[in-house]
Design a protein around this motif. Sequence first.
Motif, PDB file in Angstrom:
ATOM      1  N   GLY A 124      14.682 -15.157  -4.955  1.00  0.00           N
ATOM      2  CA  GLY A 124      14.050 -13.950  -3.890  1.00  0.00           C
ATOM      3  C   GLY A 124      12.648 -13.311  -4.531  1.00  0.00           C
ATOM      4  N   VAL A 125      11.740 -12.431  -3.777  1.00  0.00           N
ATOM      5  CA  VAL A 125      10.279 -12.713  -4.536  1.00  0.00           C
ATOM      6  C   VAL A 125       9.748 -11.171  -3.909  1.00  0.00           C
ATOM      7  CG1 VAL A 125       7.903 -12.428  -4.070  1.00  0.00           C
ATOM      8  CG2 VAL A 125       9.384 -14.597  -4.166  1.00  0.00           C
ATOM      9  N   PHE A 126       9.943 -10.467  -5.046  1.00  0.00           N
ATOM     10  CA  PHE A 126      10.082  -8.834  -5.033  1.00  0.00           C
ATOM     11  C   PHE A 126       7.273  -8.600  -4.444  1.00  0.00           C
ATOM     12  CE2 PHE A 126       8.238  -4.426  -6.548  1.00  0.00           C
ATOM     13  CZ  PHE A 126       8.827  -4.092  -5.498  1.00  0.00           C
ATOM     14  N   HIS A 127       7.124  -8.862  -3.438  1.00  0.00           N
ATOM     15  CA  HIS A 127       5.863  -8.540  -3.055  1.00  0.00           C
ATOM     16  C   HIS A 127       5.503  -7.239  -2.881  1.00  0.00           C
ATOM     17  CE1 HIS A 127       1.967 -10.430  -0.169  1.00  0.00           C
ATOM     18  NE2 HIS A 127       1.728 -10.181  -1.764  1.00  0.00           N
ATOM     19  N   MET A 128       3.879  -7.093  -3.911  1.00  0.00           N
ATOM     20  CA  MET A 128       3.700  -5.590  -3.620  1.00  0.00           C
ATOM     21  C   MET A 128       2.241  -5.870  -3.494  1.00  0.00           C
ATOM     22  SD  MET A 128       5.596  -4.296  -7.075  1.00  0.00           S
ATOM     23  CE  MET A 128       5.667  -6.573  -7.248  1.00  0.00           C
ATOM     24  N   ALA A 129       1.423  -4.872  -2.605  1.00  0.00           N
ATOM     25  CA  ALA A 129       0.393  -4.300  -2.310  1.00  0.00           C
ATOM     26  C   ALA A 129      -0.797  -3.528  -2.591  1.00  0.00           C
ATOM     27  CB  ALA A 129      -0.287  -5.419  -1.193  1.00  0.00           C
ATOM     28  N   THR A 130      -1.137  -3.553  -3.532  1.00  0.00           N
ATOM     29  CA  THR A 130      -2.413  -1.546  -3.335  1.00  0.00           C
ATOM     30  C   THR A 130      -3.419  -2.051  -3.387  1.00  0.00           C
ATOM     31  OG1 THR A 130      -2.042   0.346  -5.091  1.00  0.00           O
ATOM     32  CG2 THR A 130      -2.417  -1.711  -5.953  1.00  0.00           C
ATOM     33  N   ASP A 131      -4.353  -0.797  -3.283  1.00  0.00           N
ATOM     34  CA  ASP A 131      -5.653  -1.243  -3.207  1.00  0.00           C
ATOM     35  C   ASP A 131      -6.012   0.632  -4.357  1.00  0.00           C
ATOM     36  OD1 ASP A 131      -4.783   0.822  -1.931  1.00  0.00           O
ATOM     37  OD2 ASP A 131      -7.023   1.271  -0.566  1.00  0.00           O
ATOM     38  N   TRP A 132      -5.560   0.560  -5.172  1.00  0.00           N
ATOM     39  CA  TRP A 132      -5.813   2.100  -6.633  1.00  0.00           C
ATOM     40  C   TRP A 132      -5.720   0.448  -7.224  1.00  0.00           C
ATOM     41  CZ3 TRP A 132      -6.833   6.461  -6.619  1.00  0.00           C
ATOM     42  CH2 TRP A 132      -6.486   7.388  -5.097  1.00  0.00           C
ATOM     43  N   GLU A 133      -6.453   0.222  -7.814  1.00  0.00           N
ATOM     44  CA  GLU A 133      -6.879  -0.588  -9.552  1.00  0.00           C
ATOM     45  C   GLU A 133      -5.908   0.164 -10.521  1.00  0.00           C
ATOM     46  OE1 GLU A 133      -9.355  -2.798 -12.311  1.00  0.00           O
ATOM     47  OE2 GLU A 133     -10.435  -1.911 -10.775  1.00  0.00           O
ATOM     48  N   PHE A 174       0.751  -1.157  -0.074  1.00  0.00           N
ATOM     49  CA  PHE A 174      -0.164  -0.354   0.021  1.00  0.00           C
ATOM     50  C   PHE A 174       0.942   1.142  -0.159  1.00  0.00           C
ATOM     51  CE2 PHE A 174      -2.218  -3.537   2.788  1.00  0.00           C
ATOM     52  CZ  PHE A 174      -3.561  -3.519   0.988  1.00  0.00           C
ATOM     53  N   PRO A 175       1.831   1.104  -1.336  1.00  0.00           N
ATOM     54  CA  PRO A 175       2.085   2.428  -0.853  1.00  0.00           C
ATOM     55  C   PRO A 175       2.091   4.041  -1.899  1.00  0.00           C
ATOM     56  CG  PRO A 175       3.426   1.307  -2.892  1.00  0.00           C
ATOM     57  CD  PRO A 175       2.275   0.486  -2.134  1.00  0.00           C
ATOM     58  N   ASP A 176       1.843   4.443  -1.378  1.00  0.00           N
ATOM     59  CA  ASP A 176       1.062   5.666  -1.929  1.00  0.00           C
ATOM     60  C   ASP A 176       1.055   6.098  -3.665  1.00  0.00           C
ATOM     61  OD1 ASP A 176       0.549   8.871  -3.333  1.00  0.00           O
ATOM     62  OD2 ASP A 176       1.434  10.123  -1.121  1.00  0.00           O
ATOM     63  N   PRO A 177      -0.127   6.585  -4.003  1.00  0.00           N
ATOM     64  CA  PRO A 177      -0.666   5.355  -5.036  1.00  0.00           C
ATOM     65  C   PRO A 177      -0.695   6.762  -6.002  1.00  0.00           C
ATOM     66  CG  PRO A 177      -2.695   6.425  -4.050  1.00  0.00           C
ATOM     67  CD  PRO A 177      -0.848   6.346  -3.082  1.00  0.00           C
ATOM     68  N   TRP A 178       0.435   8.173  -5.686  1.00  0.00           N
ATOM     69  CA  TRP A 178      -0.163   9.277  -6.563  1.00  0.00           C
ATOM     70  C   TRP A 178      -0.926   8.803  -7.801  1.00  0.00           C
ATOM     71  CZ3 TRP A 178       2.724  12.994  -4.114  1.00  0.00           C
ATOM     72  CH2 TRP A 178       3.953  12.982  -3.802  1.00  0.00           C
ATOM     73  N   HIS A 179      -2.149   9.448  -6.808  1.00  0.00           N
ATOM     74  CA  HIS A 179      -3.330   8.319  -8.380  1.00  0.00           C
ATOM     75  C   HIS A 179      -3.443   9.942  -9.524  1.00  0.00           C
ATOM     76  CE1 HIS A 179      -4.689  11.139  -4.710  1.00  0.00           C
ATOM     77  NE2 HIS A 179      -6.084  11.982  -5.936  1.00  0.00           N
ATOM     78  N   LYS A 180      -2.824  11.432  -9.093  1.00  0.00           N
ATOM     79  CA  LYS A 180      -3.350  12.226 -10.686  1.00  0.00           C
ATOM     80  C   LYS A 180      -1.841  11.789 -11.249  1.00  0.00           C
ATOM     81  CE  LYS A 180      -4.697  15.671  -7.546  1.00  0.00           C
ATOM     82  NZ  LYS A 180      -3.943  17.442  -7.424  1.00  0.00           N
ATOM     83  N   LYS A 181      -2.483  12.296 -12.389  1.00  0.00           N
ATOM     84  CA  LYS A 181      -2.088  11.098 -13.749  1.00  0.00           C
ATOM     85  C   LYS A 181      -0.312  11.735 -13.537  1.00  0.00           C
ATOM     86  CE  LYS A 181      -2.191   9.926 -18.180  1.00  0.00           C
ATOM     87  NZ  LYS A 181      -3.307   9.868 -19.761  1.00  0.00           N
ATOM     88  N   ARG A 182      -0.247  13.543 -13.614  1.00  0.00           N
ATOM     89  CA  ARG A 182       0.623  14.219 -13.022  1.00  0.00           C
ATOM     90  C   ARG A 182       1.647  13.852 -12.711  1.00  0.00           C
ATOM     91  NH1 ARG A 182      -2.645  17.859 -11.814  1.00  0.00           N
ATOM     92  NH2 ARG A 182      -2.450  18.776  -9.695  1.00  0.00           N
ATOM     93  N   ASP A 224      -2.828  -8.517  -5.321  1.00  0.00           N
ATOM     94  CA  ASP A 224      -1.420  -8.446  -4.410  1.00  0.00           C
ATOM     95  C   ASP A 224      -0.354  -8.758  -5.950  1.00  0.00           C
ATOM     96  OD1 ASP A 224      -0.702  -9.087  -1.675  1.00  0.00           O
ATOM     97  OD2 ASP A 224      -3.284  -9.064  -2.003  1.00  0.00           O
ATOM     98  N   LEU A 225       0.482  -8.565  -6.381  1.00  0.00           N
ATOM     99  CA  LEU A 225       1.680  -9.044  -7.453  1.00  0.00           C
ATOM    100  C   LEU A 225       2.874 -10.011  -6.446  1.00  0.00           C
ATOM    101  CD1 LEU A 225       0.460  -6.293  -7.699  1.00  0.00           C
ATOM    102  CD2 LEU A 225       1.506  -6.389  -9.932  1.00  0.00           C
TER     103      LEU A 225
END
Length: 239
Positions: free
Chosen positions: A173-182, A142-150, A232-233
Amino acid sequence: MTDTHDQPAPQQGETYMRRIRSFVLREGRLTKGQQHALDTYWTDYGVDYQPQLIDLPALFGRDNHKVLEIGFGMGKSLVQMAKAAPEQDFIGIEVHKPGVGACLADAVAQQVNNLKVFEHDAVEVLEQMIADNSLDTVQLFFPDPWHKKRHHKRRIVQAEFVQLLRRKLKPGGVFHMATDWENYAEHMLEVMSQAEGFVNLAPDSRYVERPEHRPLTKFEQRGQRLGHGVWDLMFKKES
């Protein structure tokens, strides 16, 4: 975790390659408990930043599976994961001092002793203090999504950052990411699918189900009740 929904922590960000910072360091107001934890427990759990490699096996007194989380927020999920897997060693990096204090207090309360934390920029810690081929897992939840396109260029998951992680991860080794912003999930998937040296662990080459070892946070449970998605990725270092 870098949970932007249930606490105001600034997010770890890309400072890549001399060097743009995407987070704004806002110290916030420490509670008495957080300040007490920082004053009392930092010597047990904290690692001071210094521009030289650190011996991770010596830091933990053993050479076990190493998990590093970037931007742990208030630390509840990180402490929970460390307590649930005492056979593994956990490293947390966070720039938000109240979150670091809260994490230390929780670690002591939960009697967790397989956890070390940094209060510093994650990219500098990775570049200067973490040896290549030394980590089994890197987590970015859940990193900052910086949701604005710019602002998308400020997102931490970018090609250069991914290759930095590739150097630090062990083979396999594994890089595991998760976000709630599609939109961010799609961005992560695009960047990782193009990244040299990684393979997607999802059967359909898209997203994986939330693994049991990633705790379900309060905001995530709330989001599920409201019909919000979480993606999750997981990508494995192949070479």
